[in-house]
Design a protein around this motif. Structure first.
Motif, PDB file in Angstrom:
ATOM      1  N   ILE A  84     -13.575   8.506   0.239  1.00  0.00           N
ATOM      2  CA  ILE A  84     -13.637   9.867   0.503  1.00  0.00           C
ATOM      3  C   ILE A  84     -12.400  10.583   0.502  1.00  0.00           C
ATOM      4  CG2 ILE A  84     -14.462  11.523   2.239  1.00  0.00           C
ATOM      5  CD1 ILE A  84     -16.832   9.647   2.809  1.00  0.00           C
ATOM      6  N   VAL A 143     -20.167  15.721  -4.704  1.00  0.00           N
ATOM      7  CA  VAL A 143     -19.624  15.227  -3.553  1.00  0.00           C
ATOM      8  C   VAL A 143     -20.655  15.083  -2.391  1.00  0.00           C
ATOM      9  CG1 VAL A 143     -18.290  16.575  -1.646  1.00  0.00           C
ATOM     10  CG2 VAL A 143     -17.597  16.714  -4.044  1.00  0.00           C
ATOM     11  N   GLN A 193     -13.025  21.777   0.563  1.00  0.00           N
ATOM     12  CA  GLN A 193     -12.299  20.961   1.902  1.00  0.00           C
ATOM     13  C   GLN A 193     -13.467  21.285   2.920  1.00  0.00           C
ATOM     14  OE1 GLN A 193      -7.938  22.154   0.944  1.00  0.00           O
ATOM     15  NE2 GLN A 193      -7.913  20.720   2.623  1.00  0.00           N
ATOM     16  N   ILE A 234     -20.228  11.086  -0.750  1.00  0.00           N
ATOM     17  CA  ILE A 234     -19.795  10.917   0.676  1.00  0.00           C
ATOM     18  C   ILE A 234     -20.801  10.172   1.325  1.00  0.00           C
ATOM     19  CG2 ILE A 234     -19.941  12.252   3.037  1.00  0.00           C
ATOM     20  CD1 ILE A 234     -18.133  14.196   1.364  1.00  0.00           C
ATOM     21  N   PHE A 291     -16.424  19.112   2.526  1.00  0.00           N
ATOM     22  CA  PHE A 291     -15.992  17.698   2.661  1.00  0.00           C
ATOM     23  C   PHE A 291     -16.012  17.552   4.271  1.00  0.00           C
ATOM     24  CE2 PHE A 291     -14.447  16.776  -1.334  1.00  0.00           C
ATOM     25  CZ  PHE A 291     -14.484  15.421  -1.637  1.00  0.00           C
ATOM     26  N   GLU A 292     -15.505  18.404   5.117  1.00  0.00           N
ATOM     27  CA  GLU A 292     -15.521  18.264   6.404  1.00  0.00           C
ATOM     28  C   GLU A 292     -16.626  18.337   6.926  1.00  0.00           C
ATOM     29  OE1 GLU A 292     -13.036  21.422   7.902  1.00  0.00           O
ATOM     30  OE2 GLU A 292     -11.229  20.657   6.717  1.00  0.00           O
ATOM     31  N   TYR A 313     -11.290  10.798  -3.031  1.00  0.00           N
ATOM     32  CA  TYR A 313     -12.012  12.193  -3.660  1.00  0.00           C
ATOM     33  C   TYR A 313     -11.441  13.530  -3.415  1.00  0.00           C
ATOM     34  CZ  TYR A 313     -15.533   8.887  -5.292  1.00  0.00           C
ATOM     35  OH  TYR A 313     -16.043   7.937  -6.109  1.00  0.00           O
ATOM     36  N   LEU A 314     -11.225  13.647  -2.118  1.00  0.00           N
ATOM     37  CA  LEU A 314     -10.692  14.881  -1.478  1.00  0.00           C
ATOM     38  C   LEU A 314      -9.196  15.095  -2.043  1.00  0.00           C
ATOM     39  CD1 LEU A 314     -11.116  17.230   0.294  1.00  0.00           C
ATOM     40  CD2 LEU A 314     -10.400  15.826   2.286  1.00  0.00           C
TER      41      LEU A 314
END
Length: 166
Positions: free
Chosen positions: A114, A102, A147, A106, A150-151, A117-118
């Motif tokens: 992206i 990940v 999550q 990114i 990712f953020e 992927y999420l």
């Protein structure tokens, strides 16, 4: 191989994509069939290949090829399940390889990719995990953590590239 742009008909010029599809088909669909067959034959040895499949499954999940997306979620889910059963309740190997992948993805991709992927985790994998009573709890926790990851990684990516933010 499955996530390489060299084999992605959707990113080729239409004339070239048509020619390749006409003469050879979509090689990725052939590879998915063969990988699916091979994975099913591995039996108890699948646990030994978790490191080799977790990251690539995530990487090919964002392609707009239904066979690839379905294969990615099936492979990833099975890797989680195999590790969970082999370790009596953890998916640490899958999780570690996923976090690394990940982070890498990114850095490489735009917002649209992206988000795909999420969505792989939030939608496709989540639905598979909800149907499995053993993996439901650990899976939900993992997806929530992803999550957040990712953020945070997206926030870092969007920082200006100046000394002030180094």
């Amino acid at each position: 191989l499955l996530a390489q742009d060299d084999f992605a008909l959707e990113v080729m010029k239409p004339e070239r994509a048509s020619l390749v599809k006409k003469h050879y088909g979509d090689i990725r669909e052939i590879v998915v069939r063969e990988l699916r067959h091979s994975w099913s034959k591995l039996g108890n040895h699948r646990v030994d290949l978790i490191e080799a499949v977790a990251g690539p499954a995530v990487e090919c999940s964002a392609r707009n090829v239904p066979d690839m997306q379905n294969f990615a979620v099936d492979l990833y889910f099975d890797a989680m399940k195999v590790e969970f059963e082999a370790t009596n309740g953890t998916c640490a190997q899958v999780e570690n390889h996923t976090i690394g992948k990940v982070d890498e993805l990114i850095d490489k991709h735009n917002k649209d990719m992206i988000d795909r992927y999420l969505d792989f985790f939030r939608v496709k994998l989540a639905s598979r995990l909800q149907a499995d009573s053993k993996l439901k709890q650990i899976g939900n926790t993992f997806i929530q953590s992803l999550q957040k990851l990712f953020e945070h990684l997206i926030s870092l990516k969007n920082l200006p590239q100046t000394d002030q933010y180094e």
